[in-house]
Write an enzyme that holds these catalytic residues in place. Structure first.
Site, mmCIF file in Angstrom:
data_model
loop_
_atom_site.group_PDB
_atom_site.id
_atom_site.type_symbol
_atom_site.label_atom_id
_atom_site.label_comp_id
_atom_site.label_asym_id
_atom_site.label_seq_id
_atom_site.Cartn_x
_atom_site.Cartn_y
_atom_site.Cartn_z
ATOM 1 N N ARG A 3 35.773 39.403 46.171
ATOM 2 C CA ARG A 3 35.129 38.591 45.137
ATOM 3 C C ARG A 3 34.610 37.293 45.760
ATOM 4 O O ARG A 3 35.393 36.483 46.247
ATOM 5 C CB ARG A 3 36.104 38.256 44.003
ATOM 6 C CG ARG A 3 36.602 39.468 43.223
ATOM 7 C CD ARG A 3 35.474 40.102 42.416
ATOM 8 N NE ARG A 3 35.885 41.320 41.749
ATOM 9 C CZ ARG A 3 36.290 41.383 40.470
ATOM 10 N NH1 ARG A 3 36.344 40.275 39.765
ATOM 11 N NH2 ARG A 3 36.634 42.533 39.944
ATOM 12 N N HIS A 30 43.591 32.601 42.657
ATOM 13 C CA HIS A 30 42.393 33.328 43.075
ATOM 14 C C HIS A 30 42.358 33.531 44.589
ATOM 15 O O HIS A 30 42.700 32.624 45.357
ATOM 16 C CB HIS A 30 41.120 32.591 42.643
ATOM 17 C CG HIS A 30 40.844 32.669 41.177
ATOM 18 N ND1 HIS A 30 41.245 31.689 40.298
ATOM 19 C CD2 HIS A 30 40.229 33.626 40.439
ATOM 20 C CE1 HIS A 30 40.868 32.034 39.061
ATOM 21 N NE2 HIS A 30 40.257 33.199 39.128
#
Length: 1045
Positions: free
Chosen positions: A459, A468
């Site tokens: 990502r 993240h």
């Protein structure tokens, strides 16, 4: 000098006598830490120059020029020359004192006078009641001139004597240790039998292809009191060792998640030579241990310092299989310290301030990941991670799923083009897969029925948060639907519960190990998992009084943010008593284009998220399997069907109803174990800051003095008879303004034997005061600093402090060595090619005045010889300037105009009668840093505007030569800025003290001239090891910057 003042304010107690800087021992700086005795000549700045009024904080400017607090209007300077053989000088502008026509609108940059008989530093000490300002001169010894020594000269004399004594002790101790080692080796060779010699030693690296003995190796985690009396052999690392006496050494051996105590006692064939060898082994060495298991001999009847409590090993043989050849930034024993350990230690009645163990910062752990992965905590975390994958795989296998492996190189973006990594693929574009979503669906279209995959997901989201990653491991499944999309949900629910149950049953010891570093309660889940419609969950939040960041109630048709999710988890835990639940029927605008809309409400979809401890761990639902419906949805959302032709074709050829979901392995692991940061759940985490760009190797000013390719590259330097690269050339290749202070005699130079990299330091009261970045390429900082710190601590027995380093060096000290850092000063740099002063009316008016007075500037570029007559003129003018001084300064370097002339450019401003009115010396620094205004002197009687004229001219000359950076030195920052590993109470104390001093002494009044030159702040950092900035360190820094009497 803002740093000195801040430390002075914090300092308590009396001022110890610093060592002497007597001139009698002056020598050049020596390599590899050989002492260079310190001269009695006064020190001048090489680091700072600033006025109390202006707040100038000059790094390596050539002086510390300071102004009396009360005299804010006086912009002139002076320097006491009575005790110096060589003059001291300004870093930027030295103003004369006696010109009534001098304009006061152009304040001094670094040299401002201090009126009165006391030094500014002493004045602050007296105001704060620090030290004893009184002294008697009646019984003082005489100096070389036959006069009584000043107090500072006496302190230096005593300091020099103490340092020489310490140096002699260190050398003698080192000789004794080496002599003892050689003697024991020789004695062992003569006295020991072959059997005794075989008990210990180093195993040659290529020893694993001989006779295969099939010797059974023990797993220490399985050893118990039932095994007492057995002989065991195992490989382990030395976790910790402690010499108890000449005949007794304690070990803690570590094997993955287990530790066991070992004892080595002199008896029988275990000789004193073996003990001497063993006690000098390094922690983290890999050793092969053979011994007999025995009951613990401690008073408690059990071992408290290891995970195996009821048995220990009496070591009979010990061999090193892998040595530690590089100094570790920290060892695993230190990394095992938890916050609970620290709290308990502080609570002890016998606890002493500054002796608390330190918890290694997360950033330091992650930067030195291999060492951190050796800890029992990391070993436990990744065993549990392996267990999650195992239970995911085995459960789905039991339900008839097929494991597949899909490509990670794709021709188009899977979900959103903005968060996809683009790569070059044989001259055309390609993308790293954002998920296996499309490939999974095509597998269902190909009639595989039920599939799952464990694989990498990429990502390209620039999210530097605790949850993240840019690359993570996805646990994905897809399956055909018979009647209801909740078939997918129920399958996932059963899978999660199988994972939870399996982890808590099989990995309980690992969970308890992890809890020592990351305390948490076990996960709570219900037999019947709550499935809550999204809109109902929003109503629950709103009814609890929760508001969004703008103070509004949440919208039932908008997705939640992270803080909303976490709060919802608290509400559900309170109401339903579970950490694990499902939200169903997400709104259309919160889902990708392929999510199937609800047949009864087109505003929501047949999709769901599964949550753990208030945070999402899975996103899933039913997919659109009708080709036309999919094309219509793509058209509405402006998704180009041409980028997904293979995907769409699978549905055009007919695909059954299906759905699935994707789990983030690292996120579920983080939440399950309450790790607080997802990076702890990834073996080698990748986030937007990973894979930093490698520093460019620029063309050096002296290629023959490179540290990347030293002159002796490929040979032994000593054997080849080659000297180290000259320090002057290293400064021109790699140095900044601060490094020029290393040319002073008091600075010792440590050199790296392999590269020639250099670090300068000054021994001071038991500390090694190191100033400025290492002289080497940035990519060599870690190895250079590691070698230097090892030398300082082990060979010199000094405590290191590192002052005024740039951001690259600060990053290494903070992340690799767990040092604390902060900034109260910034190097002030200008671009000489874009000089705003050219358009400044006031400066130009002064320059025109000097020109009308007939002032001419003579330039001597690098390499141009300067006439002896002109040198004599300048030396005489410097004497005039020095004798005109009325106050004292703090200095790191003296004015030495003719030092390192190979890298100096000179500018002389002369009046029509040949008098030198002003002088500027520019020092050539590395290609990255350009030039330094090393000295700028405005002499008594000079026409007004002379200093403005010569400085702007010097900047113009270096700009014409291609320079893009010139430093005027440092300036005090307006506030205390924490760097790394400084937080909480310490920040408040230091910040409050610095603010008070900066306000009282007006350290942050930026000089008008630097503003007009467009100066840009480049932060410099103060760095110190944990517990390294106590009262003694503060005292050492104060003595290091002590001014002369």
């Amino acid at each position: 000098m803002s740093l000195k003042k801040a430390l002075e304010k914090l300092k308590t107690g009396t001022h110890s006598n610093p060592a002497s800087d007597d001139e009698s021992g002056i020598t050049s700086p020596k390599t590899n830490g050989t002492a260079a005795p310190v001269p009695a000549s006064p020190r001048s700045s090489g680091i700072f120059g600033r006025s109390r009024a202006s707040g100038e904080f000059k790094r390596n400017s050539g002086t510390f020029d300071r102004k009396d607090i009360a005299s804010t209007s006086d912009s002139r300077s002076s320097l006491d020359y009575h005790k110096a053989d060589s003059p001291r000088g300004s870093g930027i502008f030295h103003r004369r004192n006696d010109s009534p026509s001098r304009s006061q609108t152009f304040p001094s940059k670094t040299s401002l006078s201090h009126h009165g008989t006391h030094s500014p530093i002493r004045a602050v000490k007296e105001k704060l009641h620090i030290g004893d300002a009184s002294s008697s001169e009646s019984d003082l010894p005489l100096n070389r001139e036959g006069e009584p020594m000043s107090r500072n000269q006496l302190k230096k004399h005593e300091k020099q004597a103490a340092w020489e004594e310490r140096k002699k002790e260190i050398i003698e101790r080192e000789k004794e240790v080496e002599k003892r080692r050689k003697e024991l080796e020789e004695q062992a060779e003569k006295e020991l039998t072959p059997e005794q010699k075989a008990k210990y030693g180093i195993v040659p690296p290529n020893s694993y292809a001989g006779a295969w003995k099939h010797e059974q190796r023990a797993d220490i985690r399985t050893l118990t009191a039932k095994d007492v009396g057995k002989e065991v052999v195992f490989r382990a690392r030395i976790h910790h060792l402690r010499k108890m006496s000449a005949k007794f050494v304690f070990f803690v051996f570590r094997q993955q998640t287990g530790t066991i105590q070992g004892v080595l006692v002199e008896h029988a064939d275990i000789t004193k030579y073996m003990l001497y060898w063993a006690e000098h082994l390094e922690a983290e060495s890999v050793v092969l241990v053979k011994g007999i298991l025995q009951e613990p001999q401690s008073k408690q009847g059990e071992v408290t310092g290891a995970s195996i409590h009821d048995v220990e090993i009496s070591v009979h043989e010990l061999h090193v299989e892998a040595s530690v050849t590089e100094t570790l930034p920290f060892n695993v024993y230190e990394a095992e310290v938890s916050q609970k350990d620290i709290d308990e230690e502080i609570a002890r009645h016998d606890h002493k301030e500054g002796q608390t163990r330190v918890r290694i910062a997360d950033r330091t752990r992650l930067t030195n990941r291999v060492i951190d992965l050796r800890t029992t905590t990391s070993q436990g975390i990744f065993r549990i991670q392996s267990g999650i994958c195992h239970f995911f795989r085995t459960h789905l296998d039991s339900e008839g799923f097929i494991e597949i492996h899909t490509p990670k190189l794709q021709g188009g973006a899977t979900e959103s083009g903005a968060s996809v990594f683009k790569v070059e693929y044989f001259g055309r574009g390609a993308f790293l897969a954002q998920s296996p979503q499309l490939a999974k669906q095509m597998s269902i279209s190909a009639d595989f029925g039920k599939v799952y995959e464990i694989g990498a997901v990429f990502r390209a989201e620039n999210s530097n948060t605790y949850r993240h990653l840019t690359e993570y491991t996805g646990l994905d499944l897809e399956m055909a639907i018979d009647e209801h999309y909740h078939e997918v949900l129920r399958t996932l629910d059963r899978t999660f519960k199988a994972i939870f149950t399996g982890i808590y049953q099989r990995f309980r010891p690992e969970i308890e190990i992890v809890k020592r570093q990351f305390p948490h309660e076990d996960l709570v889940w219900l037999d019947e998992t709550p499935i809550i419609p999204f809109a109902e969950a929003i109503r629950m939040l709103n009814e609890s009084g929760w508001k969004d960041e703008d103070g509004n109630s949440l919208d039932e048709n908008e997705d939640m943010g992270t803080r909303d999710e976490v709060q919802l988890g608290r509400v559900i835990k309170e109401k339903l008593g579970t950490d694990y639940y499902v939200l169903d029927k997400f709104p259309v605008n919160a889902r990708p284009f392929y999510a199937m809309p609800d047949p009864n409400n087109p505003e929501v979809t047949n999709s769901f998220d599964i949550f753990l401890r208030g945070q999402e761990i899975l996103s899933g639902g039913q997919r659109i399997h009708d080709a036309q419906m999919l094309l219509d949805k793509m058209e509405r959302l402006k998704v180009d069907p041409k980028t997904m032709e293979d995907y769409i074709q699978g549905f055009e050829w007919g695909a059954p109803p299906h759905g699935g979901g994707g789990i983030g392995l690292e996120r579920i692991l983080m939440l399950l174990l309450n790790l607080g940061n997802i990076r702890h759940a990834s073996m080698f985490p990748r986030d937007p800051k990973s894979l930093p760009e490698r520093p460019v190797i620029k063309q050096l000013r002296h290629p023959d003095a490179s540290t990347m390719h030293p002159p002796w590259e490929g040979t032994d330097r000593a054997a080849a008879g080659l000297d180290f690269q000259p320090i002057e050339k290293l400064i021109a290749n790699y140095g900044d303004a601060t490094n020029t202070s290393w040319l002073e005699p008091r600075t010792e130079i440590w050199r790296d034997d392999f590269t020639g990299a250099a670090v300068g330091f000054v021994p001071q009261d038991g500390f090694a005061i190191t100033v400025g970045d290492p002289l080497c390429h940035v990519s060599q900082y870690l190895k250079t600093m590691t070698g230097y710190l090892k030398y300082i601590k082990k060979e010199r027995n000094l405590k290191p402090l590192w002052l005024l380093v740039g951001s690259d060096a600060e990053e290494v000290l903070a992340t690799k060595f767990n040092w604390r850092t902060f900034s109260v000063v910034s190097e002030q740099r200008v671009d000489p090619a874009h000089n705003p002063a050219v358009n400044d009316a006031d400066i130009q008016r002064k320059i025109r005045h000097a020109e009308r007075e007939g002032v001419k500037i003579i330039d001597y570029p690098i390499g141009t010889p300067i006439p002896d007559e002109l040198k004599k003129k300048l030396d005489a003018r410097v004497q005039d300037w020095l004798h005109n001084r009325k106050g004292r300064q703090v200095h790191l370097t003296n004015i030495r105009p003719w030092q390192d002339m190979e890298h100096r450019q000179y500018h002389f401003a002369q009046t029509p009668d040949g008098t030198v009115a002003a002088f500027v010396a520019m020092a050539q620094l590395s290609p990255d840093h350009g030039w330094q205004v090393k000295y700028s002197l405005d002499f008594p009687g000079a026409p007004s505007g002379s200093i403005e004229q010569i400085v702007t001219h010097a900047l113009k000359v270096v700009a014409q030569g291609g320079a893009t950076s010139v430093t005027f030195g440092g300036g005090a920052s307006s506030r205390f800025t924490p760097g790394h590993n400084v937080k909480g109470t310490r920040v408040k104390v230091l910040s409050r003290a610095y603010h008070a001093i900066a306000t009282e002494l007006r350290l942050t009044n930026k000089t008008e001239f630097r503003e007009k030159l467009g100066a840009v702040d480049d932060p410099s950092y103060i760095c110190y090891p944990p517990h390294g900035l106590g009262p003694m360190a503060v005292k050492a820094i104060l003595n290091f910057f002590e001014d002369d009497d």
